[in-house]
Structures are given as structure tokens and as C-alpha cells.
Write a protein that holds these residues in place. Structure first.
Motif, PDB file in Angstrom:
ATOM      1  N   GLY A 187       8.290  -6.819   4.705  1.00 24.07           N
ATOM      2  CA  GLY A 187       7.789  -5.525   4.265  1.00 24.07           C
ATOM      3  C   GLY A 187       6.286  -5.403   4.339  1.00 24.07           C
ATOM      4  O   GLY A 187       5.669  -4.652   3.569  1.00 24.07           O
ATOM      5  N   GLU A 188       5.672  -6.127   5.263  1.00 23.31           N
ATOM      6  CA  GLU A 188       4.215  -6.126   5.400  1.00 23.31           C
ATOM      7  C   GLU A 188       3.832  -5.924   6.865  1.00 23.31           C
ATOM      8  O   GLU A 188       4.429  -6.544   7.747  1.00 23.31           O
ATOM      9  N   PRO A 248       7.449   0.126  -1.727  1.00 25.38           N
ATOM     10  CA  PRO A 248       8.311   0.135  -2.910  1.00 25.38           C
ATOM     11  C   PRO A 248       7.655   0.909  -4.062  1.00 25.38           C
ATOM     12  O   PRO A 248       6.427   0.909  -4.183  1.00 25.38           O
ATOM     13  N   ALA A 249       8.473   1.520  -4.891  1.00 22.68           N
ATOM     14  CA  ALA A 249       7.934   2.372  -5.949  1.00 22.68           C
ATOM     15  C   ALA A 249       7.085   1.590  -6.930  1.00 22.68           C
ATOM     16  O   ALA A 249       6.101   2.121  -7.473  1.00 22.68           O
ATOM     17  N   ASP A 250       7.430   0.316  -7.179  1.00 23.73           N
ATOM     18  CA  ASP A 250       6.696  -0.478  -8.170  1.00 23.73           C
ATOM     19  C   ASP A 250       5.511  -1.230  -7.578  1.00 23.73           C
ATOM     20  O   ASP A 250       4.654  -1.720  -8.319  1.00 23.73           O
ATOM     21  N   ASP A 251       5.438  -1.332  -6.268  1.00 20.68           N
ATOM     22  CA  ASP A 251       4.314  -2.011  -5.609  1.00 20.68           C
ATOM     23  C   ASP A 251       4.136  -1.397  -4.222  1.00 20.68           C
ATOM     24  O   ASP A 251       4.426  -2.019  -3.198  1.00 20.68           O
ATOM     25  N   PRO A 252       3.634  -0.169  -4.159  1.00 18.58           N
ATOM     26  CA  PRO A 252       3.686   0.617  -2.914  1.00 18.58           C
ATOM     27  C   PRO A 252       2.937  -0.021  -1.754  1.00 18.58           C
ATOM     28  O   PRO A 252       1.859  -0.589  -1.908  1.00 18.58           O
ATOM     29  N   ARG A 253       3.565   0.117  -0.574  1.00 18.23           N
ATOM     30  CA  ARG A 253       2.923  -0.337   0.662  1.00 18.23           C
ATOM     31  C   ARG A 253       2.965   0.726   1.748  1.00 18.23           C
ATOM     32  O   ARG A 253       2.020   0.857   2.530  1.00 18.23           O
ATOM     33  N   PHE A 254       4.053   1.485   1.836  1.00 16.41           N
ATOM     34  CA  PHE A 254       4.203   2.459   2.913  1.00 16.41           C
ATOM     35  C   PHE A 254       4.445   3.862   2.353  1.00 16.41           C
ATOM     36  O   PHE A 254       5.232   4.033   1.422  1.00 16.41           O
ATOM     37  N   ALA A 255       3.765   4.825   2.937  1.00 16.63           N
ATOM     38  CA  ALA A 255       4.063   6.232   2.680  1.00 16.63           C
ATOM     39  C   ALA A 255       4.811   6.765   3.891  1.00 16.63           C
ATOM     40  O   ALA A 255       4.389   6.547   5.035  1.00 16.63           O
ATOM     41  N   VAL A 256       5.927   7.446   3.650  1.00 18.32           N
ATOM     42  CA  VAL A 256       6.745   8.009   4.721  1.00 18.32           C
ATOM     43  C   VAL A 256       6.938   9.493   4.443  1.00 18.32           C
ATOM     44  O   VAL A 256       7.413   9.867   3.364  1.00 18.32           O
ATOM     45  N   VAL A 257       6.577  10.333   5.407  1.00 16.23           N
ATOM     46  CA  VAL A 257       6.744  11.777   5.286  1.00 16.23           C
ATOM     47  C   VAL A 257       7.566  12.269   6.463  1.00 16.23           C
ATOM     48  O   VAL A 257       7.302  11.901   7.617  1.00 16.23           O
ATOM     49  N   ALA A 283       8.730  16.150  12.608  1.00 17.93           N
ATOM     50  CA  ALA A 283       7.583  15.246  12.627  1.00 17.93           C
ATOM     51  C   ALA A 283       7.766  14.192  11.555  1.00 17.93           C
ATOM     52  O   ALA A 283       8.394  14.439  10.516  1.00 17.93           O
ATOM     53  N   GLY A 284       7.244  13.007  11.810  1.00 17.98           N
ATOM     54  CA  GLY A 284       7.315  11.920  10.843  1.00 17.98           C
ATOM     55  C   GLY A 284       6.047  11.095  10.871  1.00 17.98           C
ATOM     56  O   GLY A 284       5.453  10.900  11.940  1.00 17.98           O
ATOM     57  N   VAL A 285       5.632  10.616   9.703  1.00 13.21           N
ATOM     58  CA  VAL A 285       4.418   9.807   9.578  1.00 13.21           C
ATOM     59  C   VAL A 285       4.713   8.613   8.688  1.00 13.21           C
ATOM     60  O   VAL A 285       5.363   8.752   7.644  1.00 13.21           O
ATOM     61  N   VAL A 286       4.232   7.427   9.093  1.00  8.54           N
ATOM     62  CA  VAL A 286       4.290   6.230   8.260  1.00  8.54           C
ATOM     63  C   VAL A 286       2.878   5.686   8.137  1.00  8.54           C
ATOM     64  O   VAL A 286       2.238   5.375   9.143  1.00  8.54           O
ATOM     65  N   LEU A 287       2.382   5.592   6.887  1.00  4.80           N
ATOM     66  CA  LEU A 287       1.031   5.110   6.616  1.00  4.80           C
ATOM     67  C   LEU A 287       1.076   3.854   5.754  1.00  4.80           C
ATOM     68  O   LEU A 287       1.963   3.712   4.895  1.00  4.80           O
ATOM     69  N   ASP A 288       0.125   2.980   5.949  1.00  2.98           N
ATOM     70  CA  ASP A 288      -0.123   1.870   5.033  1.00  2.98           C
ATOM     71  C   ASP A 288      -0.956   2.434   3.885  1.00  2.98           C
ATOM     72  O   ASP A 288      -2.113   2.820   4.085  1.00  2.98           O
ATOM     73  N   VAL A 289      -0.397   2.494   2.678  1.00  9.53           N
ATOM     74  CA  VAL A 289      -1.089   3.161   1.573  1.00  9.53           C
ATOM     75  C   VAL A 289      -2.321   2.389   1.123  1.00  9.53           C
ATOM     76  O   VAL A 289      -3.198   2.948   0.460  1.00  9.53           O
ATOM     77  N   ARG A 290      -2.425   1.115   1.462  1.00 13.33           N
ATOM     78  CA  ARG A 290      -3.541   0.292   0.993  1.00 13.33           C
ATOM     79  C   ARG A 290      -4.755   0.356   1.909  1.00 13.33           C
ATOM     80  O   ARG A 290      -5.845  -0.052   1.526  1.00 13.33           O
ATOM     81  N   THR A 291      -4.550   0.833   3.123  1.00  9.11           N
ATOM     82  CA  THR A 291      -5.664   0.876   4.084  1.00  9.11           C
ATOM     83  C   THR A 291      -5.810   2.216   4.785  1.00  9.11           C
ATOM     84  O   THR A 291      -6.837   2.465   5.415  1.00  9.11           O
ATOM     85  N   TYR A 345      13.166   3.878   6.324  1.00  6.94           N
ATOM     86  CA  TYR A 345      13.023   2.746   5.405  1.00  6.94           C
ATOM     87  C   TYR A 345      14.013   1.635   5.745  1.00  6.94           C
ATOM     88  O   TYR A 345      13.681   0.439   5.656  1.00  6.94           O
ATOM     89  N   GLU A 346      15.214   2.001   6.125  1.00  7.13           N
ATOM     90  CA  GLU A 346      16.199   0.984   6.501  1.00  7.13           C
ATOM     91  C   GLU A 346      15.717   0.175   7.703  1.00  7.13           C
ATOM     92  O   GLU A 346      15.915  -1.050   7.756  1.00  7.13           O
ATOM     93  N   ALA A 347      15.075   0.851   8.660  1.00  7.17           N
ATOM     94  CA  ALA A 347      14.552   0.137   9.828  1.00  7.17           C
ATOM     95  C   ALA A 347      13.394  -0.777   9.438  1.00  7.17           C
ATOM     96  O   ALA A 347      13.292  -1.914   9.913  1.00  7.17           O
ATOM     97  N   ILE A 348      12.523  -0.296   8.553  1.00  6.86           N
ATOM     98  CA  ILE A 348      11.365  -1.099   8.139  1.00  6.86           C
ATOM     99  C   ILE A 348      11.811  -2.369   7.428  1.00  6.86           C
ATOM    100  O   ILE A 348      11.318  -3.473   7.703  1.00  6.86           O
ATOM    101  N   TYR A 349      12.783  -2.222   6.497  1.00  4.68           N
ATOM    102  CA  TYR A 349      13.184  -3.357   5.662  1.00  4.68           C
ATOM    103  C   TYR A 349      14.441  -4.078   6.148  1.00  4.68           C
ATOM    104  O   TYR A 349      14.824  -5.109   5.587  1.00  4.68           O
TER     105      TYR A 349
END
Length: 725
Positions: free
Chosen positions: A707-708, A634-643, A293-301, A664-668
Motif C-alpha cells: 500500500g505504498e 486507509p481512513a485511519d492512516d491515509p495514503r491515497f486520495a481517489v476521486v 474521470a479518475g484521479v489518484v493522489l498521494d496525500v502525503r506529497t 482500491y481493490e487494484a491498489i491493495y
């Protein structure tokens, strides 16, 4: 002169006054009752009987509305409609034929290459004593006899109307899945509305003909009312024999709204492909990897960008009804239960990925962030030895380092000390259980509140749960304590299971030191879902806000004029200080650089996008290790959580972290070019041929440019076409 009374035939006593009075009273009472009944029928119940009389002259025909599409964040269809040809019959027209329509159905059977008896059964009206197949809808509704017919068949029927009285061929909208199996468990499926539903809910009877479909799972279920739209009604005039004589009134249907999701179709496919490759790699390494299973979340929303469960299935199997064997396969363990979403319905020990909660509990309850702690290879807790993974020892280290190298014994010691402080096996008063409280504060042990059905809660065990579980399982444990496990082939394992059963039988109600130690590293009775883990790591990344995940982003009317946005929903705050969160984030950022995930991220351009995360290797008795990697970037300005979670796939660093890297490679756009959902199979084969021919390989495009995720919404034009934001 006294004369004798007159007697003889025909003479008798005349009725007295009392008898006449009674007769008159009875007559008057009957007249009053009759008058009262007539008044009741004509005044209080007048409208009711007028409507019944009207119903004898008219019949309502429900006209279903066109169901709305489900779109990704760029307006690409995840679910849409396409039309297919269906053949239907007029029940009354066939009933008026001399033979009840048998000759017409026989000719139709030849054209459709369908058994005559099957068509005859479909013409029957369903009832208590009528078995399937039969017609569950109104006899005034066209009865569907065949779906998905070829145009040449429809043409034969339409050109020979005199041979097929009461038979028509027309187009009918059905669901289509342009992304194939992608996001199947998230999207859900449709099934016919049942007679029981129609009888139980008055409102349904005004919206359904009895053969219409409703959402049964996923987004189709949660947003069924909005997607379905409002049915139209055609009021038909009928004569005493039920023949339609005209149309009295017609209300046109209102199409359903389009559901725009936060899902990005390209990221979704990248997640699914990475999970499938991860399973294959684990199998190649000798692990029986059976699901992922895999999940990608927008950490800001809290918006869901992708959620995948492997194995998956093609949701088109529901079209036209599903047969029993196919349905059983969707739920079978042998096939991997593809109908179940392991992202929100799978419960697994979270292992070391859970240590973010345990560290927070220790620090918020007295442990110093500035101190060093011993990390031996093993330690005794109660009467058992608890070890580090592969018994590694790291000497004295900081909590930062304990996260990076994933030292278990540091967390065992925290848990054991807190357990002793609470009174051990005999707590006095109300024990604090800080690790239990912190885990719940991170959102574990309860549903996240996502807008999808059937989410499970996971499990955060405590002293009360231990007692309740012991009561529920005591009898079985005591039986096994006597009989043992003779069915086990491994004598050593059978002896272990018998010892556990004996312990559970006699003192299974006790919250022991070992329970606390296992809890601290996400083992024992602790269970979590990949979605819960994603929500927790998103909160760490964004500064402490827990969101209820949302798949839906907005609902847009079919003409594009109405827009109903689905706003983010805050569920609470992590009960952790800003100082502790900052410390934790710094530690997580070093795990892919120099810790347990360093091997998986070797060569990854962390100077461009730094990854922060934690590995986990969960163990369950009788199974191989299951792999976790919970992260954000990104670790210094997080946008995505991936589990990422891979069942029985190996360790988190070797099995799950490489899958997260590919996501992450696909996202960026750092890795191989992701498959464009709009590409056809011909395009893909052409690209592969270009590579074989030595053509210059294109620079991969990021699935999410910059990356948005898209900030705006797709535009639905008046003609129904959709424009990307």
C-alpha cells in the motif's frame, strides 16, 4: 597705350578664387566621407562582415538530440523512442542533375510505391508563395521524402546507389507508447516546430533545423527543454555553388533527460479500466453516461499516481503529422472530445462531495459540533422549495449523521442563515460570505498548480461574480424572457426556462437566498474539477496541507549520472481547526460503512483497509445526474486520495463509488488481478484460457505492494537500461 581685351573663339573667363575654394572643399569632404565609411566598415562592423563572409563559406547543420523517455515510478516506459527507416534526399545533389533530379525521383517513386509528384513537392523549399507539402528546413539538411519504409525498400536504394545519387535510407527515432492509450492526455504529444516559432525566438534557431518536433501538450510540453536535450551542430564547408566540400567542425548532441513520474502504470490502467466499466454499467442502467474521470493522489506529497479521462485516444496518431479529419474527431463532441482531459479541464457541479467545505464553513462560523439539527424532507428558501434527494427526511440528527446520509436541508439552513446575517439581498458594508471564503480556502475556484498545461480554475461564484455575469448575459436573458423557448419540445421545461430568463433579466444581478442554498450543496453556479476535488480530500486526509499536485518525480540524465528531483510543493493550509477536521474525517469514514456508499462497499475488507469518502449526485438542467465519489484510504492512516466522476452516469453511490472500489481493490490486491502493463496480448489470452480450462486462479497481486508508492527512483545504467527502484 590701352590695348583692347583679347576676344575670340576658345577664350573665356577664368574661375575666381571662390570657385576654386568650393571645388577643393567638396573634394575634401568626399574624401573624408569615404574614409569614414571605410573606417566604419573595417573597425566597428569588421567582425559582423567577417562572420557574413565566413557564412558564405560554411553552413551549420543542426543535429537533433535523442529525446528522453517518460517513465513511471518503477521505471516502466510510458513514452520511449523506437527507430524507423526514412528516405531522404540531398537538395544540392539532385539540383545538379541535368533534369533537376526528376529521373532519380521517378525511380524512387517506383521503389516506394509513391506518386512522383508527391516526392517532387516534398523537394521544394517552403516559402511565402510555396504551398504545402514542401521542405520547411535548411537545404543543407537531408530532406525527408518518406517515413516508416520497409527494410526491403531501403535495401534496394542502398544496393543501387548509382541509380539514386543524392538519396539515402537511414534510421530515425520516433515516439512510441508501450502502454497504448493509457495516460494519453497526461503524456501529451509532439508536433513540428513552426517557422513562426523559429523567427520569433533566436534561441530556437540554434536548436532546431526547422523540421524537429516540440512538445505541444501534457508532460511533453511542460518538460520539453529537459526531454529534448541539446542539439549538436555540424559546420559544413561549401563552395560558391553550395556544394558541400567537407566538415569544418562538429559538436555532438547531448541526449535529453529521462522524466520519472509518480504515475504507476498498473494503477493507471486499473483506473482507466474501472472508468470504462463504470460507463458501461451506467448505460446498462439507462443513463446516457458520456464521459468519466479518475484521479489518484498521494496525500502525503501531492504526487499524482494516476489520472485518467475516458474516452481517451491513441497518441501515436500524431506521429508523422495528423490529418485534419482525425484532429477534428479528437475535439468532436460526438466522439466524446478524447483530446480533453476531464480530470483537469472538465468543470462540473461538485454536488454533495462539496459539503466538506460547507460543514467546515458552518462550524468555523458558530455552528456547534455537539448540537443536533433538523433534517426535513424539504424547506422553503426565499420563494422556492428546496428538497433532499428523493425528499427523504431524517428528523433531528448530528452533523456527523448529516454527512453520512447526505442531508441537504441541514446545509440549506446553514447557508440561508448566513445569507440573512450578511444582509440578504441588501447587505450592509462588506458581507462575510463564509461559505465562499471557505470554498476558496479548500482550493476551489483556482488552478491547483499541477505541472500540466491548460488547467481550468473551476468556479466559486459570489456577489460580484453574479453582477458581472448578469451584465454579460442580460441582453440574451431579456430576449428569451419575451420570446421564450419555442425550440423546446417539453412545454413544462420551456415554461421553466422562460421564468428563469425573466428572473435573470430583471434581477439577475442579485445574490439571492436560493443562490446561497445551492452553493451549500455544490450546485447552482459552483463548478469544480476532479483534480481540485482530489487535492481538497487529500488535504482533509493529511491533516490540512494543500499540495500543488506534481506528475514529475525526477529528471535523470541519459547516462544516469545526474539526478534532479522534483520536490513536493505545499500550496497552503485548510482554514479549518484540527477539531473540525477530526470530526469530518470520522464522518467520512462512516459513509462507505453505513451511508450513501454502503451499497458499493458491501463485502469490501474494511477491517484491512477502511475507506473514507463522500458521494455526490450533480444535477444540470437538461441532463441526467452526474456521479461523484471523493475519498481517501486507509481512513485511519491515509495514503491515497481517489476521486471518480461519471458524467450523466447516475448517483454517486450507485455509479461512482463502485468504480472507486475497483480502484482500491487494484491498489491493495483485493479484487480481480489487474492487467500487468508488461503482459502481451498473447499472455492475456493465455490467462483467460487457463480460467476457462478451470486452472487455479492466482491470488491478485497489489498494484502497490504494501500500500505504498515506491520511495526511491529507478536507476538508469550507463548503457541506457533502466532498473526499478
Amino acid at each position: 597705350m590701352n590695348l583692347p581685351p583679347v576676344t575670340g573663339p576658345g577664350r573665356g573667363h577664368r574661375p575666381g578664387r571662390i570657385g576654386l575654394f568650393i571645388a577643393q572643399a567638396l573634394s575634401l569632404a568626399l574624401l573624408l566621407v569615404l574614409a569614414g565609411r571605410l573606417w566604419y566598415l573595417q573597425v566597428p562592423r569588421g567582425e559582423h562582415y567577417q562572420s557574413l563572409a565566413a557564412a558564405n563559406r560554411t553552413q551549420d547543420l543542426v543535429i537533433p538530440a535523442t529525446r528522453g523517455q517518460i517513465l513511471d515510478s518503477n521505471g516502466r516506459p510510458l513514452v520511449r523512442n523506437h527507430t524507423e527507416l526514412i528516405v531522404s534526399a540531398d537538395f544540392h545533389a539532385l539540383a545538379e542533375e541535368k533534369d533537376g533530379g526528376d529521373a532519380v525521383l521517378a525511380r524512387l517513386a517506383d521503389v516506394l510505391d509513391t506518386p512522383f509528384e508527391e516526392l517532387r513537392q516534398r523537394m521544394r523549399l517552403c516559402g511565402p508563395e510555396v504551398s504545402r507539402p514542401c521542405w520547411p528546413g535548411s537545404p543543407y539538411q537531408p530532406i525527408t521524402l518518406a517515413e516508416g519504409i520497409e527494410p526491403r525498400m531501403a535495401l534496394q536504394i542502398m544496393e543501387r546507389k548509382e541509380e539514386f545519387p543524392g538519396i539515402s535510407a537511414q534510421q530515425h527515432a520516433v515516439r512510441e507508447y508501450p502502454q497504448k492509450e493509457s495516460a494519453a492526455q497526461v503524456l501529451g504529444y509532439l508536433q513540428p516546430v513552426t517557422q513562426e516559432e523559429l523567427e520569433a525566438r533566436e534561441t530556437l534557431r540554434t536548436q532546431f533545423s526547422g523540421v524537429d518536433q516540440v512538445g505541444r501538450d501534457g508532460l511533453e510540453f511542460v518538460y520539453d527543454d529537459q526531454l529534448r536535450g541539446t542539439a549538436g551542430v555540424r559546420k559544413l564547408a561549401v563552395d560558391s555553388r553550395g556544394n558541400v566540400t567537407g566538415v569544418v567542425e562538429e559538436v555532438v548532441p547531448k541526449p535529453g533527460m529521462h522524466l520519472v513520474t509518480g504515475i504507476d502504470a498498473t494503477v493507471q490502467q486499473a483506473v482507466e479500466q474501472a472508468l470504462s466499466k463504470g460507463i458501461e454499467r451506467s448505460k446498462g442502467a439507462g443513463y446516457p453516461a458520456d464521459a468519466a474521470a479518475g484521479v489518484v493522489l498521494d496525500v502525503r506529497t501531492g504526487r499524482l499516481i494516476a489520472m485518467a479521462s475516458v474516452p481517451t485516444y491513441d497518441p501515436s496518431v500524431w506521429d508523422g503529422g495528423i490529418d485534419q479529419s482525425t484532429y477534428e474527431k479528437l475535439l468532436s463532441e460526438k466522439a466524446g472530445q478524447p483530446l480533453i482531459s476531464r480530470a483537469l479541464q472538465g468543470q462540473f457541479p461538485p454536488a454533495s462531495a462539496f459539503k466538506v467545505s460547507s460543514l467546515s464553513a458552518a462550524v468555523e462560523n458558530g455552528a456547534k459540533l455537539t448540537d443536533n439539527y433538523d433534517c426535513p424532507g424539504s424547506m422553503n428558501v426565499g420563494n422556492r422549495e428546496f428538497r433532499n434527494y428523493e425528499s427523504g427526511a431524517y428528523g433531528s440528527l448530528s452533523l456527523h449523521r448529516a454527512i453520512v446520509v447526505s442531508c441537504n436541508t441541514v446545509f440549506y439552513k446553514f447557508a440561508y442563515d448566513q445569507w440573512l446575517a450578511d444582509g440578504g439581498t441588501n447587505p450592509v458594508g462588506d458581507p462575510k460570505d463564509p461559505m465562499v471564503d471557505m470554498a476558496r480556502g479548500f482550493g476551489f475556484g483556482r488552478a491547483t498548480g499541477i505541472d500540466l498545461p491548460n488547467e481550468v480554475t473551476g468556479r466559486i461564484p459570489d456577489r460580484q461574480w453574479k453582477k458581472d455575469y448578469w451584465k454579460a448575459t442580460r441582453n440574451d436573458s431579456c430576449k428569451r424572457a419575451k420570446s421564450g423557448y419555442p425550440e423546446q419540445d417539453d412545454p413544462q421545461h420551456a415554461a421553466y426556462l422562460k421564468a428563469v430568463a425573466t428572473e435573470n433579466c430583471t434581477e439577475g444581478y442579485t445574490w439571492r437566498a436560493g443562490d446561497a442554498a445551492n452553493f451549500a450543496i455544490g450546485q447552482g453556479d459552483v463548478l469544480a474539477t476532479p483534480l481540485q476535488m482530489a487535492v481538497a480530500y487529500a488535504a482533509i486526509a493529511n491533516g490540512g496541507t494543500l499540495y500543488e499536485p506534481r506528475v514529475a518525480k525526477a529528471l535523470i540524465s541519459a547516462d544516469g549520472k545526474q539526478v534532479q528531483e522534483v520536490p513536493p510543493v505545499e500550496a497552503g493550509e485548510l482554514p479549518v481547526s484540527d477539531t473540525t477536521l477530526a470530526y469530518l474525517r470520522n464522518a467520512l469514514a462512516d459513509v462507505p460503512k453505513e451511508g450513501t456508499a454502503a451499497g458499493a462497499f458491501g463485502g469490501f475488507p474494511q477491517d484491512k483497509v477502511a475507506i473514507a469518502g463522500k458521494t455526490g449526485s450533480a444535477t444540470v438542467v437538461g441532463q441526467r445526474e452526474s456521479a461523484w465519489f471523493a475519498s481517501y484510504a486507509p481512513a485511519d492512516d491515509p495514503r491515497f486520495a481517489v476521486v471518480v466522476f461519471i458524467s450523466q452516469g447516475g448517483t454517486g453511490g450507485s455509479a461512482a463509488a463502485p468504480v472507486a472500489r475497483e480502484i482500491y481493490e487494484a491498489i491493495y490486491g483485493f479484487g480481480p488481478e489487474p492487467v500487468d502493463p508488461a503482459k502481451t496480448e498473447v499472455d492475456i489470452k493465455s490467462d483467460e484460457q487457463d480460467e476457462r480450462d478451470g486452472a487455479e486462479q492466482k491470488q491478485p497481486k497489489p498494484a502497490l505492494p504494501g500500500g505504498e508508492p515506491p520511495s526511491g527512483l529507478p536507476t538508469v545504467r550507463p548503457d541506457g537500461t533502466v532498473q526499478a527502484p
